[in-house]
Design an enzyme around this catalytic site. Sequence first.
Site, PDB file in Angstrom:
ATOM      1  N   GLU A   1     -19.888  -7.913   0.946  1.00  0.00           N
ATOM      2  CA  GLU A   1     -18.743  -7.388   0.210  1.00  0.00           C
ATOM      3  C   GLU A   1     -17.914  -8.563  -0.280  1.00  0.00           C
ATOM      4  O   GLU A   1     -17.719  -9.545   0.455  1.00  0.00           O
ATOM      5  CB  GLU A   1     -17.859  -6.500   1.095  1.00  0.00           C
ATOM      6  CG  GLU A   1     -18.557  -5.303   1.718  1.00  0.00           C
ATOM      7  CD  GLU A   1     -19.008  -4.250   0.718  1.00  0.00           C
ATOM      8  OE1 GLU A   1     -18.577  -4.315  -0.452  1.00  0.00           O
ATOM      9  OE2 GLU A   1     -19.788  -3.363   1.113  1.00  0.00           O
TER      10      GLU A   1
ATOM     11  N   GLY B   1     -12.275  -7.580  15.340  1.00  0.00           N
ATOM     12  CA  GLY B   1     -11.368  -8.705  15.516  1.00  0.00           C
ATOM     13  C   GLY B   1     -12.008 -10.060  15.675  1.00  0.00           C
ATOM     14  O   GLY B   1     -11.329 -11.014  16.100  1.00  0.00           O
TER      15      GLY B   1
ATOM     16  N   CYS C   1     -25.847  -4.368   2.460  1.00  0.00           N
ATOM     17  CA  CYS C   1     -27.271  -4.165   2.260  1.00  0.00           C
ATOM     18  C   CYS C   1     -28.054  -5.137   3.133  1.00  0.00           C
ATOM     19  O   CYS C   1     -27.515  -5.853   3.963  1.00  0.00           O
ATOM     20  CB  CYS C   1     -27.649  -4.402   0.797  1.00  0.00           C
ATOM     21  SG  CYS C   1     -26.543  -3.676  -0.414  1.00  0.00           S
TER      22      CYS C   1
ATOM     23  N   ASP D   1     -19.170  -5.023  -7.005  1.00  0.00           N
ATOM     24  CA  ASP D   1     -18.975  -6.454  -6.834  1.00  0.00           C
ATOM     25  C   ASP D   1     -20.242  -7.234  -7.132  1.00  0.00           C
ATOM     26  O   ASP D   1     -20.192  -8.417  -7.474  1.00  0.00           O
ATOM     27  CB  ASP D   1     -18.442  -6.779  -5.436  1.00  0.00           C
ATOM     28  CG  ASP D   1     -19.210  -6.112  -4.311  1.00  0.00           C
ATOM     29  OD1 ASP D   1     -20.147  -5.328  -4.575  1.00  0.00           O
ATOM     30  OD2 ASP D   1     -18.867  -6.354  -3.129  1.00  0.00           O
TER      31      ASP D   1
END
Length: 622
Positions: free
Chosen positions: A75, A364, A2, A98
């Site tokens: 997250e 990565g 968000c 979460d």
Amino acid sequence: MCGIVGLICADPPDRLARRVGAMNAAILHRGPDDAGVHLAPGLALAMRRLAIIDLSTGHQPMQTPDGVTIVFNGEIYNFQALRAELEAKGYAFHTRSDTEVILNLYHAEGTAAFARLNGMFAVAIHDARSDELILARDQIGIKPLYIAEHQDEFLFASEIKAILAALPGRPAIDPQALWDYLSLRFMAPDRTIWAGIGKLGPGQLLRRKLADGRQTIETYWRADLTPGAFDPGRDYAREFADQFLAAVDSHIVAADVPVGAFLSGGLDSGAIVAAASELGHRDLHSFSISGDGAGADDELPLARAVAERFGTRHHEIRMAQADYFDALDDVVRAFDEPYGDATGAALYLLSRKASDHVKVAMSGEGSDELLLGYTRQADLATLAKVERRYGHVPRPLLGLAARLVSSDRASIFRAMAEGGPGAYRRGMAAHIGWTISDAEKAAFWRGPNMVPSFDLVQGWYSLPDCVNPLAQSQQADFGTWLVEDLLMKADKMAMAASLETRVPFLHLPLVEWCQSTPIEARIGSPGQFRTKAVLRDFVATRLPDAVLNAPKRGFPLPIFPWFAERLRDARGYVPVSREFHNWISLEGLQPIVARACRNDRRALEQLWGIAMFDRWCAVYAD
């Protein structure tokens, strides 16, 4: 994933709601799926939601019965384990999100909760019980969080444009921030281009009393990459493999939507795709980009070989020169401030492509900083020998050698030319983002006298001199280049396309394993130097030979040859903004322009950062 915004002010409720609404509208791209607002006397919080977890019941803000309210961007990968702990303590849950875990964990443990979160996050909590606002940013700095003071008001947001939307006018340009940017091509920690707007640092939390504005900022987690002792009895390669597989798995399962991966021809992204396949995650989308004229540096064939080996649903972009330059103004708007990493537009175009197929893409970032993957660090490994051999050479000759030598050793010669033996270790002109020296800037700078950027960079190399120079380099890269360039780029470019980027190499348990693991374990046995040795061991039996044996290329796009061509077509550099001339003398810039027109790589990098400041001025300051 968000975006969050908020302000503390004395406005009446209707005006407070309008202003926070304008802030939230400015970051619609970060969360087009949902929005929410929390209003209290003198305080407003709001958020935009890109629904990734608990698609049906994860609406924010969330609130406890006794008045603790949260908005959250990010997250949390260990939220299921934390939820089980909280349920055992009697906490009831009404969603599968979460966000609710963070809310109840804070309710149970206070600000100690943030150190227990494994993920990427920017959190705002209004605790009505203590009449305060609490902000927190994740340990690594994956998610940005900007803060500002304006008169008697306090504002915060995931992006600067949201803060600007609530102000009556544009703030002044911060001359020190601009001066440092010209050397680094990214904004230094704590500062932004705007006077009065700053950033909460990685691993920091802020507490602000609503009644009187008393505020404290504290650090709840700090990176410490000083090396430990090598233990020949430990199987470091196996330990890394276990940590890395767990990291990739957590980044995929923490989603109720399809997940993809950015895939270059390199080891980092290839390792992520290989790990995902090994863990049984099928139907993975992969995304690659190259540019017309990339020639031998074209990584699409290598990326394609990895995609074919693991059966991903592969998507490629062949970027034309016009595509790249047409995207630059969108990139400037997304960043909100000058940003001189030329790969930003390519990542933006790749993110737009990915967002057509997935909401989450793994990338990565962090591998080189944690696992010692930069070839310039091989020079650091032999730094003492270089300084003994060349320390007697007059500095002007070392400066000349720096311009003639094509290898990464040029940066050591340049540092010795400016600061003598030991200068590279002390961070003088050695930092990975360093592009223009203070002396070079003085030739074209029109602003007031500034503190040398040299002093700023030297301060980043703060470990004791007795510590391995590789650890000095790693510590400085991790807290500056990684956060302010790579992670900022990943966040801004992906979120501009309503895409979440996840970075498994920066999974907190993996980061903490690297912190406690000696340098020798990451670069090979004692006396050797193999960049990212533990990662190379991991991929040795997993990736195609062509990928394993390919040279390290970074982000090999023909951007600077394109730029040089455009400079020659225009017969030099032609500014696009009026504000540019208040800071930069075009006449003083001509030596750099002339070298750039002749395809001098360093001059092209220098001029690119200046040109992006010019474009930013045209969008935000004119």
